[in-house]
Design an enzyme around this catalytic site. Structure first.
Site, mmCIF file in Angstrom:
data_model
loop_
_atom_site.group_PDB
_atom_site.id
_atom_site.type_symbol
_atom_site.label_atom_id
_atom_site.label_comp_id
_atom_site.label_asym_id
_atom_site.label_seq_id
_atom_site.Cartn_x
_atom_site.Cartn_y
_atom_site.Cartn_z
ATOM 1 N N ASP A 107 -5.927 7.139 -59.742
ATOM 2 C CA ASP A 107 -6.940 7.659 -60.653
ATOM 3 C C ASP A 107 -7.984 8.453 -59.883
ATOM 4 O O ASP A 107 -8.334 8.120 -58.742
ATOM 5 C CB ASP A 107 -7.637 6.521 -61.406
ATOM 6 C CG ASP A 107 -6.691 5.762 -62.315
ATOM 7 O OD1 ASP A 107 -5.574 6.263 -62.553
ATOM 8 O OD2 ASP A 107 -7.066 4.666 -62.779
ATOM 9 N N GLU A 178 -20.895 4.181 -25.261
ATOM 10 C CA GLU A 178 -20.386 3.868 -23.929
ATOM 11 C C GLU A 178 -20.509 5.083 -22.995
ATOM 12 O O GLU A 178 -19.574 5.868 -22.904
ATOM 13 C CB GLU A 178 -18.927 3.399 -24.031
ATOM 14 C CG GLU A 178 -18.774 2.174 -24.930
ATOM 15 C CD GLU A 178 -17.347 1.652 -25.022
ATOM 16 O OE1 GLU A 178 -16.558 1.885 -24.069
ATOM 17 O OE2 GLU A 178 -17.010 1.019 -26.021
ATOM 18 N N TYR A 245 -15.395 -7.749 -20.914
ATOM 19 C CA TYR A 245 -13.963 -7.591 -20.663
ATOM 20 C C TYR A 245 -13.752 -6.196 -20.080
ATOM 21 O O TYR A 245 -14.708 -5.415 -19.962
ATOM 22 C CB TYR A 245 -13.138 -7.791 -21.940
ATOM 23 C CG TYR A 245 -13.732 -7.192 -23.208
ATOM 24 C CD1 TYR A 245 -13.771 -5.816 -23.409
ATOM 25 C CD2 TYR A 245 -14.265 -8.007 -24.206
ATOM 26 C CE1 TYR A 245 -14.311 -5.268 -24.558
ATOM 27 C CE2 TYR A 245 -14.809 -7.471 -25.361
ATOM 28 C CZ TYR A 245 -14.829 -6.102 -25.540
ATOM 29 O OH TYR A 245 -15.382 -5.560 -26.684
ATOM 30 N N ASP A 246 -12.523 -5.904 -19.672
ATOM 31 C CA ASP A 246 -12.195 -4.606 -19.050
ATOM 32 C C ASP A 246 -12.918 -4.378 -17.722
ATOM 33 O O ASP A 246 -13.117 -3.231 -17.320
ATOM 34 C CB ASP A 246 -12.512 -3.436 -19.992
ATOM 35 C CG ASP A 246 -11.608 -3.402 -21.211
ATOM 36 O OD1 ASP A 246 -10.563 -4.071 -21.181
ATOM 37 O OD2 ASP A 246 -11.951 -2.719 -22.188
#
Length: 401
Positions: A107, A178, A245-246
């Site tokens: 729709d 980042e 992490y990483d």
């Protein structure tokens, strides 16, 4: 297209004991009673990964979550924009693949895609708050321009997050820059206060809605935490998701092998300050309240190939093969493909053939959660939902911890 985050470990008793040897803020605050558990949902997971919002329900994860970060929106020309309009609001879900068993429609003006599925999920699990995350590793390059006119940026984000077509889906905004005034995929030189000004503008525009951010965990001397005034910025954010992490991985193809998400430092760690405890301690020391710091967990591992040494610190010849990208694979794959057979610094590692992997297990996650409670942290989060087993082993460990 994206690095898997974009863009998440001794035994539990050893974990806790070793954490005490790390320089952390004295007299930890009282443990948070909130039990906050946040998981990232990656919009592109609906393609090759075949992971959909319905899987959050069928895995049992929805009952354990308090928050979902929807990743990612992009930042272009200083404005918030959608990253994948097809996955976001156009992809058709039939009755069998829909959260509530009701098919989408074609729709005019009907909402489809992830946004509609998230709306349905929230209806069934009203305790879950959904936050629209912008940036990530690949799309952080636009924040420098956004920081030149924070008010215009905040207005664009507010209008997009609260667009009438998906009104009520999102409870706030998350900024995954980042890194402010530091280098990630590209380098930013906007200054140590740019992140604070961006946060102030977002808080002013979003009012009482959630305003959060994913931030660096680089506590090395002269590292990324020192490049931005996170203490001053924290007054404008509900909390920070600290990306613990990483730290290490196959992106350094010759090694040395090292756990990508160590809770604590350890003898022989390749870089001092690349561990969770030091990151949390440094952020506290720089003025961020403990209850505004959430500990990060990766639902994936990082690995090398060409490794002969079982213990961490060995040399390698390259990144280990992964399902979607070299050097990285989901927990649900690694637990069978390369079962953990060692622990260090509160995380697990595995040597199988010439491959060496590190990743969190239910046991190491339990240790991390005990440590986080002792530090008075506000919650825990993980990258990302599709990395878990179909029965939600890891999120269960986070929630129970």
């Amino acid at each position: 297209m994206f690095r898997t985050r974009l863009a998440a470990l001794g035994t539990a008793l050893v974990t806790i004991a070793s954490a005490l040897t790390v320089s952390v803020a004295a007299a930890p605050a009282q443990a948070s009673p909130n039990g906050n558990v946040l998981g990232y949902f990656a919009q592109w997971g609906v393609y090759a990964r075949n992971y959909h919002v319905k899987n959050i329900k069928t895995s049992g994860s929805a009952a354990k979550l308090t928050h979902i970060n929807y990743a990612f929106g992009n930042v272009v020309n200083g404005q918030c924009v959608l990253g994948d309009t097809y996955a976001d609001y156009d992809k058709f879900y039939d009755a069998a693949s829909s959260v509530d068993g009701v098919s989408d429609t074609w729709d005019t003006g009907a909402l489809r895609g992830n946004f509609n599925q998230l709306r349905k999920l929230k209806k069934q699990f009203p305790n879950i708050k959904v936050i629209f995350s912008f940036g990530g590793w690949t799309w952080s390059g636009g924040f420098g321009q956004a920081a030149k006119n924070p008010t215009a940026f905040a207005n664009s984000c507010y209008n997009l997050v609260n667009d009438s077509r998906w009104a009520g889906v999102f409870d706030g905004i998350d900024i995954d820059w980042e890194y402010p005034n530091a280098c990630g995929l590209s380098c930013d030189t906007s200054g140590p206060d740019a992140f604070t000004k961006l946060g102030q503008a977002l808080r002013s525009r979003f009012g009482s809605k959630l305003v959060t951010a994913a931030i660096t965990a680089d506590a090395s001397a002269g590292g990324k935490i020192e490049k931005t005034n996170y203490g001053a910025a924290s007054q404008y954010f509900n909390w920070f998701n600290v990306m613990t992490y990483d730290f290490f991985g196959g992106f350094s193809p010759q090694g040395p092998t090292a756990p990508h998400s160590p809770l604590t430092s350890y003898a022989g760690i390749p870089q001092q300050g690349f561990d969770s405890a030091d990151a949390i301690a440094k952020l506290k020391a720089r003025g961020v309240p403990a209850n505004k710091l959430w500990l990060g967990v990766g639902f994936y591992g990082r690995g090398w190939t060409g490794v002969t040494q079982t213990a961490p610190g060995g040399s390698a010849t390259g990144a280990a093969p992964g399902t979607y990208e070299a050097g990285i694979d989901d927990y649900k794959v690694l637990k069978t493909k390369c079962p953990a057979n060692g622990t260090i610094a509160g995380t697990a590692y595995a040597k199988c053939g010439s491959q060496w992997w590190s990743y969190d297990t239910p046991s190491t996650i339990s240790g991390k959660m005990s440590w986080a409670r002792g530090q008075g942290l506000g919650g825990a989060f993980f990258w990302e939902l599709s990395g878990d087993t179909t029965g939600g082993e890891l999120i269960t460990a986070v929630k129970n911890g």
